[in-house]
Design a protein around this motif. Structure first.
Motif, PDB file in Angstrom:
ATOM      1  N   LEU A  92       0.828  -1.203   0.000  1.00 31.25           N
ATOM      2  CA  LEU A  92       0.000   0.000   0.000  1.00 31.25           C
ATOM      3  C   LEU A  92       0.865   1.257   0.000  1.00 31.25           C
ATOM      4  N   LEU A  95       2.553   1.778  -3.534  1.00 31.73           N
ATOM      5  CA  LEU A  95       1.638   2.241  -4.574  1.00 31.73           C
ATOM      6  C   LEU A  95       1.193   3.688  -4.337  1.00 31.73           C
ATOM      7  N   PHE A 415      -7.215   1.548  -5.871  1.00 27.64           N
ATOM      8  CA  PHE A 415      -6.298   0.562  -6.441  1.00 27.64           C
ATOM      9  C   PHE A 415      -6.201   0.736  -7.951  1.00 27.64           C
ATOM     10  N   VAL A 419      -2.278   1.777  -9.253  1.00 26.94           N
ATOM     11  CA  VAL A 419      -1.444   0.834 -10.023  1.00 26.94           C
ATOM     12  C   VAL A 419      -0.996   1.446 -11.348  1.00 26.94           C
TER      13      VAL A 419
END
Length: 650
Positions: A92, A95, A415, A419
């Motif tokens: 986490l 990213l 997310f 990414v």
């Protein structure tokens, strides 16, 4: 309807190793003080070594308990627990921080692919060493530099269970502990030996071989002194598992409480250990010879003494350290440690005009807040239930709890954004920072000037003897010109070299990266002895560390009556205000010495005048650097008691 199980059932108080959560809170506070508020705790980096000592002790105690309970150590299960504990929060951070850095400052993306790979594979200490990174450099900090400590821990935990399976074949606590104690002693001595041999400080600090002694000695202490009734325990270090002991162990009778004298002795030992750590945190200098010769070793010994004292069964000092606020911080210290460094760099890039303490306070609040959310919604669920079951539980709760209805959608959107943003950041990362670009521009100008100087037929003073010129002063003052100037400086002067040469043709500049005033004094003395030091000496050496008044006096002695211009410093470094005050005071007290106010000149300039680090000038900043020197040279010609003599006519 199936009721969702609680994420973490409370552990019986007697089943915990006392004091370790509180000690972890102290350790992470040292690191936060060191990074977020520079100058407050110059030795706060030792907090990581406290983590190492706690971690080596705790993980070994838990593995020993498993061995006593089951007759063996389940290696696959141990490594799986470690992955569950560490990887979700780390992933986490990687990213989110990379995505934010892409928006905040592209300088933070230099080497980002190597950093992410090293952090994810727990080899970042060695990849940083291979890349020539400097842990102690302030010019180009890497956003995931702090993951070096996780790398050393996890490399050790690949080996530790295998070592335990070997040493547990022996009888007797001390015999079992001897191999691990020997590994720890060898590592500590190797740190001393490499430092004495002049090895790179970052290599010594990052090396698994030179910095594993806290973990190894903590493990040896656990083999000797860990309570036999230590089932589950709080996370003891950066990512240690708070419930790593197997449930099959069953209840164990509570230990006998120590008497009053024993309680006093345990409290005294813990206070002594914490006192030594506090003294070192307040006085030890980063990267110093003394830190490698005895500082890290003494800090580890103090941490081990404290660990031993607070984990004794029934020790009241352990319960005191487990006070609710400290325990809360200690349980979340892994996340706080992970988040604080990248958030500090991002906040510095976004809030660059704010005072450093304000940036540190914002970073502290953000780190604790984000770490608390990560602990509640990411780390604990995955640690207890695994990734797939945690996702299923989150979806189930979203269906049954209206206030959590949007949680899966928000998590999925984050997310889906993070990414691709990380991929873009890695693919488009610059090869070097804007600060390096600024310095390279100066180096190119210097290298282009050298061949001309070598073939020009004149020496560094334009074909005249500087001592002769120095001795034969004219009757009246004149404005110094380029051939009158010898400039000695650091990377800031080097980045300003093109503008200095344009404004002062013929100036002799000797500037290099990471140079301090002590080196400048040596250069001035050497040039004076060689007859190459010109009538006016320009010195810009305040960026890389504090200035000692004795060094200024040594510089004046080396100048031997020549005029001196001291360029003050600019940047968000804790010693720079003191440097500038020292330069002003020295110039006020001595004839023929003035200060070029580079700090004031660049503070009023647009942001683009400086590179992304806020220290090194771009071309427009270089012009302001040269202007500040020009104004200082004009002050040298003003009549009055402070000056009293003129620049020699050439």
């Amino acid at each position: 309807m199936t009721q969702t199980p609680p994420l973490r059932p409370p552990l019986p108080r007697a089943d915990r190793l006392g004091g370790l959560d509180g000690l972890r809170a102290i350790a992470v506070s040292l690191v936060l003080g060191y990074h977020l508020f520079p100058g407050w705790l110059p030795g706060g980096f030792l907090g990581v070594d406290v983590f190492f000592a706690i971690s080596g002790f705790l993980i070994t105690a838990l593995l020993m308990r498993e061995h006593r309970s089951t007759g063996g150590i389940a290696l696959r299960h141990f490594w799986k627990r470690r992955a569950r504990r560490l990887l979700p929060a780390l992933g986490l951070v990687l990213l989110v921080s990379t995505s934010l850095a892409l928006l905040a400052d592209r300088d933070l993306l230099v080497g980002i692919g190597r950093q992410i790979t090293g952090a994810a594979l727990f080899v970042s200490n060695w990849t940083s060493i291979a890349a020539g990174s400097d842990y102690f450099a302030r010019d180009a900090p890497e956003i995931f530099r702090h993951t070096w400590s996780l790398a050393i821990e996890e490399q050790y935990y690949i080996v530790l269970p295998l070592l335990l399976l070997l040493v547990l074949r022996f009888r007797g606590r001390f015999v079992r502990a001897l191999p691990l104690a020997a590994i720890g002693a060898a590592s500590a001595l190797l740190m001393v030996a490499l430092a004495a041999a002049g090895a790179d400080p970052t290599r010594i600090y990052f090396g698994s071989d030179t910095h594993v002694f806290g973990l190894a000695l903590g493990a040896a202490l656990a083999l000797i002194a860990a309570p036999r009734s230590a089932p589950a325990a709080p996370a003891g270090a950066l990512g240690a598992d708070p419930a790593a002991a197997p449930a099959a162990a069953g209840p164990i009778a509570g230990p006998r409480m120590p008497g009053t004298a024993a309680q006093f002795a345990l409290a005294a030992a813990a206070v002594a250990g914490l006192g030594v750590l506090g003294w070192l945190a307040a006085t030890l200098r980063e990267g110093s010879a003394e830190s490698f010769a005895w500082g890290f070793q003494l800090a580890t010994a103090a941490a081990l003494l404290t660990v031993w004292a607070v984990t004794r069964p029934g020790a009241r000092i352990g319960r005191a350290l487990d006070a609710p606020p400290l325990r809360w911080i200690g349980e979340r210290s892994y996340g706080i440690y992970l988040w604080h460094w990248p958030l500090l760099l991002i906040a510095t890039a976004v809030l660059g005009g704010w005072p450093p303490p304000a940036i540190g306070a914002v970073t502290l609040a953000a780190s604790v807040g984000v770490a608390a959310l990560s602990y509640r919604f990411v780390e604990e669920p995955v640690r207890r239930f695994g990734m797939r079951r945690s996702l299923a539980l989150m979806l189930r709760r979203a269906r049954t709890a209206p206030r959590l209805r949007w949680a899966p959608a928000i998590a999925g959107l984050a997310f889906a954004v993070a990414v691709p943003a990380t991929v873009v950041a890695v693919a488009t990362a610059p090869e070097q920072s804007t600060a390096v670009d600024a310095v390279e521009r100066g180096k190119a100008a210097r290298d282009a000037e050298q061949p001309a100087a070598e073939t020009g037929g004149d020496d560094a003073t334009g074909g005249q003897d500087p001592d002769a010129a120095h001795e034969g002063a004219a009757a009246g003052p004149i404005e110094p010109e380029g051939p009158d100037l010898t400039a000695i400086g650091d990377s800031v002067m080097l980045a300003s070299l093109p503008e200095l040469e344009e404004r002062f043709p013929g100036i002799a500049v000797d500037a290099e990266v990471s140079r301090g005033l002590g080196v400048g004094v040596e250069i001035a003395a050497q040039q004076a002895d060689a007859g190459a030091l010109r009538p006016v000496v320009l010195v810009g050496l305040g960026t890389n560390g504090p200035i000692d008044p004795e060094e200024l006096e040594a510089l004046r002695t080396a100048a031997d009556g020549r005029l001196i211009v001291l360029v003050n410093a600019h940047g968000e470094r804790d010693w720079i205000p003191g440097v500038n005050d020292a330069l002003d005071a020295y110039a006020d007290a001595h004839r023929g010495v003035v200060v070029a106010d580079w700090d004031g000149a660049i503070a009023a300039a647009p942001a683009e005048a400086l590179a992304g680090d806020g220290i090194h000038p771009n071309p427009s900043g270089g012009e302001r650097y040269a202007e500040s020197v020009q104004r200082a040279l004009s002050e040298l010609q003003q009549p009055g008691e402070a000056m009293g003599f003129s620049v020699p006519r050439r």
